[in-house]
Design a protein around this motif. Structure first.
Motif: not given
Length: 521
Positions: A216-217, A223, A255, A249-251, A245-246, A220
């Motif tokens: 997923p990173e 995207h 991140h 995913i982002y935390d 969409q990004q 990210l």
């Protein structure tokens, strides 16, 4: 590295008591330290020591720090790195230069990190060419590339060369994850240089690699590349799709280190501010302001100066488009100060140009136009081409406002030619509108040509769903129709476009359109 204090010198076996006339105490006893009275004295004393003895002393000092000063090792690894370098303990020096670079990058000190990474690479290249050395070099190169992107600019040759070297190492080592980072940097170079076909191919490759690794990173950042490409080339709905969409995913905690490995700025900050720009073009001025302010707030919460500079760039753009000249001026000054501090050429270019626009609006027309030109030259000096047309439309508008019609038309002709070369078209409707307005301001305007330019601006804006630029061209054409005595036609032209807006009625463009509609009743 010359010896600076008595405490280290004593513990390393250096006899300083006979040299007290050359040094002076700093601080109160018993916590005082000693420094040379002049840098030249320090240099002379240092050079008087045999090279082999100097290396021995530096090695002893490095070990002393490692054994007795863990806080210094943790917070100033570059100090240990310098001693190991001077002692020719190359492998240890490389390790500490890398630690120092990472620490600098975490604090957003890209210029400092570049220096540490360069020194580490210099040492690394003296070691035998083994697989392990190549792996170490790859780590250095993939950190150096984003730092150079943030300082030299997205299209500069220096980061491109670093990413190409990283790609070569990835092929040799079979490292798919780092290959993604290298290709991301090459994507940024191509997109910024206006090489749209190459940029799109690289976006596709980034998504392929992210899915192959199933990470997923990486997705990210795929995207991230996609929304950048879409926004630069006027595909605003696709921009927002990739942003959403990004963000899913982002935390923030997980991140926040991405800035070190990719663009030099936080990906969520970038997504919020570029989404703001897309919202403005799509006809949502208030939504644009909220999103760009959210992006700036996040950058400040992260306390990451390069991300703050990146956010300020887009905040200035949104505020300028909304017609908020005083706020644009204030933010431009902040951007310039931060750009100088961070040595960020891209940020400096935009800050200077926006400050120039604000000066024109305050009546400082010649000074303001000169600053817009200066900003454009800063931008061009980075090698970037994608946004040259944007700078030219800023310049063309202010030249028009100042009555310098021939110069304005010359800039618009260049801007139009750039579309064919660079492919970026988010500013194209403005070119056609400005060409129409330039003709209107001439003593004997060609009415057919005016109509053609403005009508084309409307068509291009509609094709790209660029509702804000469509409103601008339509307002100008409606005013032209009114002046021709065709008020009913003018109203029929403008009202449907104005009625599509559901927000932003206090912004300059909508206020002007509303006033014109009232005049046409």
């Amino acid at each position: 590295m010359p010896l600076r204090g008595v405490n280290f010198a004593r513990r390393s076996g250096v006899n300083i008591e006979s040299r007290l006339t050359l040094i002076q105490a700093v601080g109160a006893r018993p916590h005082s330290s000693y420094v040379f009275r002049h840098a030249l004295l320090q240099d002379a004393a240092y050079e008087s020591i045999l090279k082999s003895r100097r290396q021995e002393l530096h090695g002893r000092l490095a070990k002393l720090l490692e054994d007795n000063y863990p806080q210094t090792v943790a917070t100033e690894p570059e100090v240990v790195a310098r001693h190991h370098s001077a002692a020719s303990n190359t492998q240890s020096a490389v390790r500490y230069w890398l630690s120092a670079a990472r620490r600098a990058l975490q604090g957003g000190a890209n210029q400092e990190a570049i220096g540490h990474l360069g020194r580490g690479l210099d040492g690394l290249m003296t070691l035998p060419d083994t697989t392990e050395r190549q792996r170490q070099e790859l780590i250095f190169q993939t950190l150096l590339g984003p730092a150079l992107l943030a300082t030299k600019g997205w299209a500069a040759s220096e980061p491109y060369a670093v990413f190409e070297r990283a790609r070569e190492l990835c092929r040799t080592l079979g490292d798919t994850r780092q290959m993604f980072a290298a290709l991301w940097g090459i994507w940024m170079f191509n997109a910024s240089r206006g090489k749209i076909d190459a940029a799109r191919e690289l976006v596709d490759e980034l998504f392929r690699l992210a899915k192959e690794v199933d990470d997923p990173e990486l997705l990210l950042q795929a995207h991230h590349a996609a929304w950048g490409t879409n926004c630069w080339y006027g595909e605003f709905e696709a921009t927002l799709d990739h942003v959403e969409q990004q963000l899913a995913i982002y935390d923030r905690d997980k991140h926040r280190g991405h800035a070190m490995h990719y663009s030099g700025h936080d990906p969520a900050v970038c997504s919020k501010v570029q989404a703001a720009l897309a919202c403005w073009y799509l006809g949502y001025p208030d939504r644009a302001l909220r999103r760009v302010d959210d992006g700036l707030a996040l950058a400040r919460e992260l306390a990451h100066p390069p991300s703050i500079a990146h956010a300020l760039l887009w905040v200035c753009m949104v505020r300028y488009y909304r017609g908020e000249t005083a706020e644009t001026a204030r933010l431009a000054e902040s951007l310039i100060a931060l750009a100088n501090e961070q040595v960020s050429e891209i940020s400096l270019a935009h800050g200077v140009a926006f400050r120039g626009c604000s000066r024109v609006s305050r009546g400082q027309r010649n000074e303001g136009i000169a600053e817009i030109r200066e900003g454009l030259e800063h931008y061009r000096a980075t090698g970037a081409r994608t946004s040259v047309g944007f700078f030219l439309t800023l310049l063309g508008q202010e030249l028009l406002n100042n009555g310098r019609l021939e110069e304005a038309e010359s800039e618009m002709s260049e801007a139009l030619a750039l579309i064919k070369h660079a492919g970026a078209g988010w500013w194209e409707p403005e070119i056609h509108r400005l060409r129409g307005e330039i003709l209107l301001a001439s003593p004997t305007p060609d009415t057919d040509a005016v109509d053609a330019h403005l009508s084309r601006g409307i068509r291009v804006a509609r094709t790209r769903r660029n509702q804000s630029f469509e409103l601008r061209s339509t307002t100008t054409l409606a005013r032209f129709r009114r002046d021709q005595g065709r008020s009913a036609e003018a109203r029929q032209l403008l009202k449907p476009v104005y009625d599509r807006f559901a927000e932003g009625f206090d912004t300059r463009d909508l206020a002007m359109a509303k006033a014109l509609l009232a005049d046409l009743e």
